[in-house]
Structure formats: structure tokens, C-alpha cells
Design a protein around this motif. Structure first.
Motif, PDB file in Angstrom:
ATOM      1  N   CYS A  61       5.269  -5.203  -3.214  1.00  0.00           N
ATOM      2  CA  CYS A  61       4.904  -3.914  -2.560  1.00  0.00           C
ATOM      3  C   CYS A  61       3.391  -3.878  -2.339  1.00  0.00           C
ATOM      4  CB  CYS A  61       5.098  -2.389  -3.874  1.00  0.00           C
ATOM      5  SG  CYS A  61       3.315  -2.235  -4.624  1.00  0.00           S
ATOM      6  N   GLY A  62       2.384  -4.220  -2.422  1.00  0.00           N
ATOM      7  CA  GLY A  62       1.403  -5.145  -1.791  1.00  0.00           C
ATOM      8  C   GLY A  62       0.203  -4.284  -2.452  1.00  0.00           C
ATOM      9  N   ARG A  63       0.728  -3.903  -2.870  1.00  0.00           N
ATOM     10  CA  ARG A  63      -0.855  -3.395  -3.871  1.00  0.00           C
ATOM     11  C   ARG A  63      -2.123  -4.418  -4.412  1.00  0.00           C
ATOM     12  NH1 ARG A  63      -1.510   1.108  -8.579  1.00  0.00           N
ATOM     13  NH2 ARG A  63      -3.187   1.036  -9.392  1.00  0.00           N
ATOM     14  N   GLY A  64      -3.276  -3.909  -4.078  1.00  0.00           N
ATOM     15  CA  GLY A  64      -4.072  -4.813  -3.939  1.00  0.00           C
ATOM     16  C   GLY A  64      -5.371  -3.648  -5.207  1.00  0.00           C
ATOM     17  N   GLU A  65      -5.718  -4.423  -6.009  1.00  0.00           N
ATOM     18  CA  GLU A  65      -7.052  -4.277  -6.285  1.00  0.00           C
ATOM     19  C   GLU A  65      -7.920  -5.138  -7.071  1.00  0.00           C
ATOM     20  OE1 GLU A  65      -7.086  -1.630 -10.988  1.00  0.00           O
ATOM     21  OE2 GLU A  65      -5.006  -0.970 -10.218  1.00  0.00           O
TER      22      GLU A  65
END
Ligand SMILES: [Zn+2]
Ligand SMILES: [Zn+2]
Length: 205
Positions: free
Chosen positions: A51-55
Motif C-alpha cells: 500500500c506504500g505506507r511509510g514511516e
């Protein structure tokens, strides 16, 4: 001679440190897909490949240690310093953890600081930086069983399914990668069932 034999890897070949270089596989908390945790210059990054979520996360704090080649027994050692006062000295005399020989060594500071949650989180099958579940994670009689990434998983399957396990020839007396495994994983009667579970994880994408 049994055909299915394996030479174990040196201790620490698959560790959280080594996995973070290539990518530690975790489950994305948003979509449940596979993401990677990596570290660069002390900054930890989570990136989901679905989903491309980044942290991002920066953990502050340093670790201190004395590294030396022992003049008495010839072994290389690494003594962590937890005492704040000791950490302020440029040079410190510490005993060799193998033979006890005391010699001075330079105090080094490393930025690869901290597993604050550390080992406890790993034992539960979570990454110690963001606290996400490891991607390659399953249970065995109520205990979590996991691998840090695909290479580590392949190693575990190879090691546990081998008919004969040998220590690396260079250092027969020293600890090896398999010494990091809990006893229940090495118990002969569990191995076949464990390997099946781990092989199922290999099919996870
Ligand atoms: Zn995701
Ligand atoms: Zn020594």
C-alpha cells in the motif's frame, strides 16, 4: 555418511543487525501486506510494498563497547559497557570474556543504538523498532516461531531438516547461529512438524 548434512553458520550471520541492512520483513499495520524495515545512518524506515505506507523513526542513544584481540588467548572479543562512568573513558581495562586476561582497550561508541524493547519483542515475533509483527511468523505449540527475512527462513529450514548438523570448521569451540535457537526448535521430535510450518511460510507473498 548421511547425504543431508549442513554446516552451521557463524553466530550472528542472521541477526537483527544483518537483517536491517537488507530489510527486515514485517506485516504492514494498515494493509497486512509485506513491508521492510531498514536502517541507514541511524534512521529506521518502514516501507510497505503493497500500500506504500511509510514511516520513519530515529532512536537516540548510543552503545559503548571495548573491542580487542586478546593477547593471551588470541580471541576477538566485544565487551559492552553499560555503566555511564565507564563510557566516558577513552581507554578502559577490561577482562577478556573467554580467558579473563585483563588488557586496556579503546572505548568505542556505536550509533546502532538500541533495541529498547529489544529481545523481548523479538521473542514475541515483533520487530523491535516499530513493534510490527514479523512477516514470517507462525506458532508452534503456543510459542511464536519466526524468521527475520527470506534468507533466514531458508537457513532455518535447511538447518532443521538436515540429517547431520556440523559446526563451521574455523571455530569448532565457538558459538554458532543455531545456538540462538530456543531448545524446543532443536528438539528432534519437533523438527519435522516445525519444518512443515516454516515451509508454509515460504509460500507467503
Ligand atoms: Zn501496507
Ligand atoms: Zn582471552
Amino acid at each position: 555418511m548421511p547425504e543431508n548434512r549442513i554446516k552451521d553458520k557463524p553466530y550472528g550471520t542472521y541477526s537483527i543487525y544483518s537483517a536491517l541492512k537488507a530489510g527486515l520483513c514485517v506485516a504492514c499495520p494498515r494493509c497486512g501486506g509485506m513491508g521492510l524495515v531498514t536502517v541507514q545512518d541511524g534512521r529506521y524506515r518502514f516501507q510497505c510494498s503493497r500500500c506504500g505506507r511509510g514511516e520513519d523513526k530515529v532512536l537516540c542513544g548510543f552503545r559503548y563497547r571495548v573491542q580487542n584481540l586478546c593477547q593471551s588467548c588470541g580471541r576477538f572479543y566485544n565487551v559492552p559497557l553499560y555503566d555511564r562512568r565507564q563510557q566516558t573513558y577513552p581507554v578502559l581495562r577490561v577482562p577478556c570474556p573467554y580467558c579473563g586476561f585483563v588488557m586496556p582497550g579503546r572505548v568505542e561508541r556505536t550509533g546502532q543504538s538500541v533495541w529498547y524493547g529489544g529481545d523481548g519483542m523479538l521473542r514475541r515475533g515483533q520487530d523491535p523498532i516499530f513493534g510490527f509483527d514479523l512477516w514470517f511468523r507462525t506458532g508452534f505449540d503456543g510459542k511464536p516461531v519466526w524468521a527475520l527475512n527470506r534468507e533466514h527462513l531458508a537457513y532455518l529450514i535447511g538447518y532443521l531438516s538436515a540429517g547431520l548438523r556440523e559446526k563451521p570448521p574455523a571455530n569448532p569451540g565457538l558459538r554458532t547461529q543455531a545456538d540462538m535457537l530456543p531448545t524446543f526448535m532443536k528438539t528432534a521430535k519437533h523438527r519435522e512438524r516445525l519444518v512443515k510450518k516454516l515451509q508454509k511460510l515460504q509460500q507467503k507473498y
